[in-house]
Design a protein around this motif. Structure first.
Motif, PDB file in Angstrom:
ATOM      1  N   LYS A 190       2.378   6.213  -7.350  1.00  0.00           N
ATOM      2  CA  LYS A 190       1.469   7.197  -7.941  1.00  0.00           C
ATOM      3  C   LYS A 190       2.115   8.582  -7.947  1.00  0.00           C
ATOM      4  CE  LYS A 190      -3.256   8.876  -7.762  1.00  0.00           C
ATOM      5  NZ  LYS A 190      -4.566   8.746  -7.147  1.00  0.00           N
ATOM      6  N   THR A 229       1.258   4.171  -3.110  1.00  0.00           N
ATOM      7  CA  THR A 229       1.158   5.617  -2.892  1.00  0.00           C
ATOM      8  C   THR A 229       2.368   6.329  -3.468  1.00  0.00           C
ATOM      9  OG1 THR A 229      -0.157   5.283  -0.903  1.00  0.00           O
ATOM     10  CG2 THR A 229       0.967   7.411  -1.116  1.00  0.00           C
ATOM     11  N   ARG A 230       3.553   5.794  -3.205  1.00  0.00           N
ATOM     12  CA  ARG A 230       4.789   6.402  -3.710  1.00  0.00           C
ATOM     13  C   ARG A 230       4.887   6.271  -5.230  1.00  0.00           C
ATOM     14  NH1 ARG A 230       6.773  10.189  -0.972  1.00  0.00           N
ATOM     15  NH2 ARG A 230       8.769   9.826  -1.956  1.00  0.00           N
ATOM     16  N   GLU A 270       0.829  -1.212   0.000  1.00  0.00           N
ATOM     17  CA  GLU A 270       0.000   0.000   0.000  1.00  0.00           C
ATOM     18  C   GLU A 270       0.861   1.259   0.000  1.00  0.00           C
ATOM     19  OE1 GLU A 270      -3.183  -0.018  -0.829  1.00  0.00           O
ATOM     20  OE2 GLU A 270      -2.785  -2.168  -0.984  1.00  0.00           O
ATOM     21  N   LYS A 271       1.904   1.280   0.790  1.00  0.00           N
ATOM     22  CA  LYS A 271       2.787   2.458   0.801  1.00  0.00           C
ATOM     23  C   LYS A 271       3.504   2.573  -0.551  1.00  0.00           C
ATOM     24  CE  LYS A 271       6.345   4.937   3.280  1.00  0.00           C
ATOM     25  NZ  LYS A 271       7.420   4.862   4.260  1.00  0.00           N
TER      26      LYS A 271
END
Length: 130
Positions: free
Chosen positions: A80, A77-78, A73-74
């Motif tokens: 994107k 985010t990075r 998940e992290k």
């Protein structure tokens, strides 16, 4: 082998952020690259042509330690943020290492990017814009 590492490096020089990526992919296809695999630990990249012949870029930067535990998940985010031009390539590679992403394979025929973890498991497949 239709392309050289020097030609590939010339394409790399055109990329300033993730926002430049679609043009980069088109340039690579024009050279005759059918796929390439990037290894986050040192940036070595193996480039393949349609005949499955390959050349390696060699180590591109000081070794990064790739985390053994995946934080998908992290990483998403990075990723994107990077794709929107918010980070450069060195920061993106550090983000990959920190979040357990060992590398990625770009298939320029299927137009997919497959990220993989330290165990070799595919963890995320994206369509390449283009």
């Amino acid at each position: 082998m239709k392309f050289t590492i020097e030609q590939i490096k010339a394409e790399h020089q055109k990329v300033k952020s993730g926002a430049d990526f679609p043009q980069y992919i088109q340039g690579m296809k024009n050279l005759g690259v059918s796929k390439y695999i990037v290894y986050v630990a040192d940036g070595n990249t193996e480039y393949f042509d349609a005949d499955h012949e390959s050349v390696n870029s060699g180590k591109k930067y000081d070794d990064l330690t790739v985390a053994g535990d995946l934080n998908l998940e992290k990483f998403k985010t990075r990723l994107k943020l990077h794709q929107q031009g918010g980070t450069d390539y060195p920061v993106f590679c550090s983000d990959c290492a920190e979040n357990g992403v060992n590398g990625w394979e770009m298939d320029l025929n299927a137009m997919t990017c497959t990220y993989f973890d330290t165990k070799g498991n595919d963890i995320l497949v994206e369509q390449i814009p283009g």
